[in-house]
Design an enzyme around this catalytic site. Structure first.
Site, short mmCIF file in Angstrom:
data_model
loop_
_atom_site.label_atom_id
_atom_site.label_comp_id
_atom_site.label_asym_id
_atom_site.label_seq_id
_atom_site.Cartn_x
_atom_site.Cartn_y
_atom_site.Cartn_z
N ASP A 50 -38.08 3.47 -3.25
CA ASP A 50 -37.95 4.70 -4.03
C ASP A 50 -36.70 5.41 -3.50
OD1 ASP A 50 -38.04 7.13 -5.26
OD2 ASP A 50 -39.94 7.78 -4.37
N ASN A 77 -26.44 -1.46 -6.76
CA ASN A 77 -26.52 -1.58 -8.22
C ASN A 77 -27.52 -0.64 -8.86
OD1 ASN A 77 -26.14 -3.24 -10.84
ND2 ASN A 77 -28.35 -3.32 -10.46
N TYR A 141 -24.16 11.60 -15.18
CA TYR A 141 -23.86 10.19 -14.99
C TYR A 141 -22.38 9.98 -14.69
CZ TYR A 141 -23.80 5.15 -15.89
OH TYR A 141 -23.64 3.79 -15.78
N LYS A 145 -20.88 8.53 -11.12
CA LYS A 145 -20.14 7.27 -11.06
C LYS A 145 -18.70 7.49 -10.60
CE LYS A 145 -23.36 4.37 -12.22
NZ LYS A 145 -23.83 3.33 -11.29
N THR A 176 -27.61 -5.59 -21.64
CA THR A 176 -28.84 -5.53 -20.87
C THR A 176 -30.01 -5.32 -21.82
OG1 THR A 176 -28.64 -3.15 -20.58
CG2 THR A 176 -27.62 -4.54 -18.91
#
Length: 244
Positions: A50, A77, A141, A145, A176
């Site tokens: 976690d 990842n 996000y 990144k 994906t």
């Protein structure tokens, strides 16, 4: 080709998508692979993780060393993305994104450095083209990144003299399960699939295996003079200007 024979690789978020492709590629080339994520991994040795808990990274690295005695490759990842405009984005959700996408990799790298120093190992981070540009509603996000890209460069600069390399891949649209489900649930999935292909000079979207191929190169000894770099894997999307 067995570029990772007798080497140990830790892949976070290795149970699905890009992470699963990376784990399989490294394993196919001889690595002992351990994945770390919330869910059970039926294919590889795994550790429950976690990453919202700041104590998890150190525990994960310690467990890898307890099981294998070494660490040669760290693949950061695991990540998350949520859609919300800045005014709708709560501080809690902002922190969740940064904690998983940026702080957890930092803590994993910090915990792994003593062992990577011994093996002259290396790190590959999964960044994103959204660390270089932005889609609407992805403030947290994009920020996380972009931060991960900066962390990649800093680790490379600070630890290159110890034989530790650090690079990142910045995938674009990759097929994906999550992205394929998004296409299938679009109001006109065929039109969406056609349109998403058109924004790429190669006229298609990418596969997880194509990202994994680059990760494997960067993690291998043959890339020994490559560090601190962010490699886009986007079918040329970032290079194509929009039509007027």
């Amino acid at each position: 080709m067995m570029r990772f024979e007798n080497k140990v690789a830790l892949v976070t978020g290795g149970r699905s998508g890009i992470g699963r492709a990376i784990a399989r590629r490294l394993s196919d080339e001889g690595a002992t692979v351990i994945t770390a994520q919330r869910g059970e991994d039926e294919e590889f040795d795994w550790i429950a993780a976690d990453f919202s808990d700041p104590h998890t990274p150190e525990r994960i690295v310690a467990e890898v060393i307890a099981r294998t005695g070494r660490l040669d490759v760290l693949i950061n990842n695991a990540g998350m993305m949520m859609e919300a405009g800045i005014e709708e984005l709560s501080l809690e959700d902002w922190q969740r994104n940064l904690n998983l996408n940026l702080t957890a990799p930092f803590l994993l790298i910090r915990a792994a450095l003593p062992y990577l120093r011994k093996t002259r190992g290396n790190i590959v981070n999964t960044g994103s083209v959204e660390g270089l540009a932005a889609n609407p509603g992805h403030a947290a996000y994009c920020a996380s990144k972009a931060g991960l890209h900066g962390l990649t460069r800093s680790v490379a600069v600070d630890h290159g003299y110890e034989g530790i390399r650090c690079n990142a891949v910045a995938p674009g649209w990759i097929d994906t399960d999550l992205n394929l489900d998004f296409i299938e649930n679009a109001p006109d999935s065929e039109a969406f699939r056609r349109d998403i292909g058109r924004i790429h000079p190669v006229a298609r979207t990418g596969s997880p295996e194509e990202v994994a191929a680059l990760v494997a190169f960067l993690a291998a000894d043959e890339a020994g003079f490559v560090t601190g770099k962010i490699y886009t894997v986007d079918g040329g999307r970032m290079d194509k200007l929009s039509l007027p």
